[in-house]
Design a protein around this motif. Structure first.
Motif, PDB file in Angstrom:
ATOM      1  N   THR A 376      29.758  31.868  41.679  1.00  0.00           N
ATOM      2  CA  THR A 376      30.332  33.063  42.306  1.00  0.00           C
ATOM      3  C   THR A 376      29.487  34.285  41.969  1.00  0.00           C
ATOM      4  O   THR A 376      29.118  34.492  40.809  1.00  0.00           O
ATOM      5  CB  THR A 376      31.764  33.305  41.795  1.00  0.00           C
ATOM      6  OG1 THR A 376      32.564  32.140  42.060  1.00  0.00           O
ATOM      7  CG2 THR A 376      32.386  34.530  42.452  1.00  0.00           C
ATOM      8  N   LEU A 378      29.549  38.135  41.521  1.00  0.00           N
ATOM      9  CA  LEU A 378      30.563  39.146  41.243  1.00  0.00           C
ATOM     10  C   LEU A 378      30.198  40.464  41.906  1.00  0.00           C
ATOM     11  O   LEU A 378      29.034  40.876  41.926  1.00  0.00           O
ATOM     12  CB  LEU A 378      30.700  39.343  39.732  1.00  0.00           C
ATOM     13  CG  LEU A 378      31.086  38.094  38.928  1.00  0.00           C
ATOM     14  CD1 LEU A 378      31.090  38.402  37.440  1.00  0.00           C
ATOM     15  CD2 LEU A 378      32.451  37.563  39.368  1.00  0.00           C
ATOM     16  N   VAL A 442      35.670  30.799  35.754  1.00  0.00           N
ATOM     17  CA  VAL A 442      35.350  31.852  36.723  1.00  0.00           C
ATOM     18  C   VAL A 442      36.616  32.482  37.283  1.00  0.00           C
ATOM     19  O   VAL A 442      36.691  33.711  37.459  1.00  0.00           O
ATOM     20  CB  VAL A 442      34.470  31.278  37.851  1.00  0.00           C
ATOM     21  CG1 VAL A 442      34.286  32.306  38.964  1.00  0.00           C
ATOM     22  CG2 VAL A 442      33.111  30.847  37.300  1.00  0.00           C
ATOM     23  N   ASP A 443      37.636  31.684  37.577  1.00  0.00           N
ATOM     24  CA  ASP A 443      38.889  32.232  38.107  1.00  0.00           C
ATOM     25  C   ASP A 443      39.507  33.223  37.116  1.00  0.00           C
ATOM     26  O   ASP A 443      39.980  34.304  37.511  1.00  0.00           O
ATOM     27  CB  ASP A 443      39.882  31.103  38.395  1.00  0.00           C
ATOM     28  CG  ASP A 443      39.529  30.325  39.647  1.00  0.00           C
ATOM     29  OD1 ASP A 443      38.746  30.853  40.464  1.00  0.00           O
ATOM     30  OD2 ASP A 443      40.017  29.181  39.796  1.00  0.00           O
ATOM     31  N   GLU A 446      37.538  36.517  37.168  1.00  0.00           N
ATOM     32  CA  GLU A 446      37.814  37.353  38.340  1.00  0.00           C
ATOM     33  C   GLU A 446      39.187  38.017  38.224  1.00  0.00           C
ATOM     34  O   GLU A 446      39.356  39.185  38.604  1.00  0.00           O
ATOM     35  CB  GLU A 446      37.722  36.509  39.610  1.00  0.00           C
ATOM     36  CG  GLU A 446      36.307  36.089  39.966  1.00  0.00           C
ATOM     37  CD  GLU A 446      36.225  35.427  41.325  1.00  0.00           C
ATOM     38  OE1 GLU A 446      35.558  35.981  42.221  1.00  0.00           O
ATOM     39  OE2 GLU A 446      36.840  34.350  41.488  1.00  0.00           O
ATOM     40  N   ARG A 447      40.169  37.290  37.695  1.00  0.00           N
ATOM     41  CA  ARG A 447      41.496  37.884  37.525  1.00  0.00           C
ATOM     42  C   ARG A 447      41.454  39.015  36.501  1.00  0.00           C
ATOM     43  O   ARG A 447      42.067  40.081  36.701  1.00  0.00           O
ATOM     44  CB  ARG A 447      42.498  36.813  37.087  1.00  0.00           C
ATOM     45  CG  ARG A 447      42.877  35.830  38.185  1.00  0.00           C
ATOM     46  CD  ARG A 447      44.134  35.041  37.800  1.00  0.00           C
ATOM     47  NE  ARG A 447      43.938  34.286  36.568  1.00  0.00           N
ATOM     48  CZ  ARG A 447      43.510  33.032  36.517  1.00  0.00           C
ATOM     49  NH1 ARG A 447      43.183  32.398  37.649  1.00  0.00           N
ATOM     50  NH2 ARG A 447      43.393  32.407  35.357  1.00  0.00           N
ATOM     51  N   SER A 450      39.824  42.013  38.060  1.00  0.00           N
ATOM     52  CA  SER A 450      40.692  42.619  39.062  1.00  0.00           C
ATOM     53  C   SER A 450      41.805  43.435  38.400  1.00  0.00           C
ATOM     54  O   SER A 450      42.131  44.547  38.846  1.00  0.00           O
ATOM     55  CB  SER A 450      41.295  41.537  39.955  1.00  0.00           C
ATOM     56  OG  SER A 450      42.196  42.090  40.885  1.00  0.00           O
ATOM     57  N   SER A 453      40.550  46.800  37.157  1.00  0.00           N
ATOM     58  CA  SER A 453      39.882  47.654  38.137  1.00  0.00           C
ATOM     59  C   SER A 453      40.401  49.086  38.059  1.00  0.00           C
ATOM     60  O   SER A 453      41.609  49.321  38.003  1.00  0.00           O
ATOM     61  CB  SER A 453      40.119  47.095  39.545  1.00  0.00           C
ATOM     62  OG  SER A 453      39.503  47.919  40.511  1.00  0.00           O
TER      63      SER A 453
END
Length: 475
Positions: A376, A378, A442-443, A446-447, A450, A453
């Motif tokens: 992935t 980013l 990876v999941d 990303e969480r 997020s 953010s």
């Protein structure tokens, strides 16, 4: 005996005396024309046609320099950066050697001979030239496999010999193209086996020879007296750049596996067996603490659940001493012995547990692709934007030269001038956490990115090698 007869021939009939123990043994003078004319020439005629020259070319773009660039006045104000105009291209060339190992045009050479090249030309001993394609380039072994189109013609090829059958003192020939002067043959003996402090490849296990090897010999053949390829000449130890009688060759048993991988079409990479355990060399100090009679072997650390070591019955704290008939003296020897075996084969393994000898059977498998990579790239308002990441598995760790026992999220690529690049993240780094939240895949990464953010300060944790870096980043 052959060497003794050749020495007699060179001295034109002088009787040589060699003191052996309390007495002296006389070497007799040649008694026939055949003995006087002993020569390597028949062997060279047999094997030399299979040794080729490899020409590598690459296009280099560089900024054109001003004609005033060397003027002291301009140097004072502009230094070495004074240039002008559009970038221009020039062609860089390099020369090495190679060996035909299959009659249909499969050639082995060193990876450093063809590294960064754009086009490759192979010149045969009869001066014919062919354009070549790279089937496989393996930086870990410093080997590359080329293919030329022979239009159905069968080329002279060298058969592989058993490099494990070599002994110190065996006669060998080194054939290559040193300094670009043309094909050259030098003779010598095997000076040592299993040299591990050369630092040329990941698999430190070389044949050492005193046959003269010079620049340009890289990728050439090391040949035994029966005309078989037992090594690919790779490196020399030298303070001047010339040969001083210390040359190193990659053993043929390693070369054979890489050639087979290229021929099998493994997408340009070598699939090697793995142990499924972390190991360390048993040094003198470690052997004393373990109560062993001598240093040598490897100590088993962490074991991958369901891996080859686990299934063979190995446990943490065991000391591996032998694989089949070969002693395992250190980590390099273990890596080499595994790397020269085919996936799916099995080997007997001898180890100590609490000082008591035990045996087992190691069934060799490829490192598993578990978990799936999930590659992935980013993006977004966070410090890792511009980084490409993946789930670290034993298979990916093998490709990236990382510890196969590690897990987590590994960085595989970085976009220049991106936030990740400015942060200093590099390929091979493992992202451990974001804002005190540990990430294991990876999941999860990303969480975590997020959820964070929009924050001003980011707490990031990254592992590089054996070091862990924790830092605060403000966006």
């Amino acid at each position: 005996m052959l060497l003794g007869k050749m020495m007699s021939a060179v001295t034109a009939g002088v009787v040589l005396l060699a003191l052996v123990g309390p007495g002296a043994v006389a070497q007799t003078i040649p008694t026939s024309q055949q003995q006087i004319s002993l020569s390597f020439a028949p062997l060279v005629k047999q094997v030399a046609p299979a040794v080729v020259n490899v020409f590598t070319k690459r296009v280099v773009r560089e900024q054109a320099r001003s004609p005033f660039a060397n003027d002291p006045f301009f140097q004072r104000f502009f230094g070495d950066r004074f240039s002008f105009g559009m970038p221009r291209e020039r062609v860089q060339s390099s020369l090495g050697s190679g060996v035909i190992v299959r009659a249909d045009g499969i050639i082995v050479t060193n990876n450093h001979v063809i590294a960064n090249g754009d086009t490759f030309t192979v010149a045969l001993s009869d001066r014919r030239e062919f354009e070549a394609e790279v089937l496989l380039a393996d930086e870990r072994t410093d080997l590359a496999i080329l293919k030329i189109d022979t239009k159905g013609e069968a080329l002279p090829a060298l058969a592989f010999g058993d490099s494990d059958g070599l002994e110190v003192g065996d006669l060998v020939l080194a054939i290559g193209n040193p300094f670009g002067v043309g094909q050259t043959v030098t003779s010598g003996i095997v000076s040592a086996l299993a040299r591990t402090q050369v630092g040329v490849t990941d698999y430190q296990f070389f044949i050492q020879t005193d046959a003269a090897i010079n620049p340009g010999n890289s990728g050439g053949a090391l040949v035994t007296m029966d005309g078989r390829l037992v090594g690919v000449n790779t490196a020399i130890f030298s303070r001047t750049g010339g040969s001083i009688g210390i040359g190193f060759a990659i053993p043929a048993n390693m070369v054979r596996l890489v050639v087979a991988s290229a021929a099998d079409g493994n997408n340009g990479r070598v699939v090697r067996p793995w142990l499924g355990a972390s190991v360390q060399t048993v040094t003198s100090e470690l052997s004393q603490s373990l109560g062993l009679d001598r240093p040598g072997g490897v100590l088993i650390g962490d074991i991958y659940d369901g891996g080859p070591a686990d299934k063979a019955g190995l446990a943490t704290g065991d000391v591996v001493r032998r694989l089949d008939v070969h002693d395992v003296v250190d980590e390099n020897a273990l890596s080499y012995r595994l790397a020269t075996r085919e996936v799916g084969s099995s080997v007997s393994i001898e180890f100590l547990r609490g000082g008591i000898p035990r045996t087992g059977t190691l069934v060799l498998t490829a490192p598993p692709e578990r978990p799936a990579r999930d590659v992935t790239q980013l993006d977004g308002p966070h410090p890792f934007a511009g980084a490409t990441v993946a789930n670290l598995s034993p298979a990916l760790a093998e490709e990236l030269r990382l510890d196969a026992m590690q897990s987590g999220v590994v960085v595989t690529e970085i976009v220049r001038r991106s936030p990740a690049n400015r942060l200093g993240v590099q390929p091979g780094d493992i992202i451990l956490g974001v804002n005190n939240e540990r990430v294991e895949n990876v999941d999860a990464l990303e969480r975590a990115l997020s959820r964070a953010s929009g924050v001003g300060n980011w707490q990031v944790s990254v592992k590089r090698g054996d070091q862990v870096f924790n830092t605060t980043v403000r966006l």
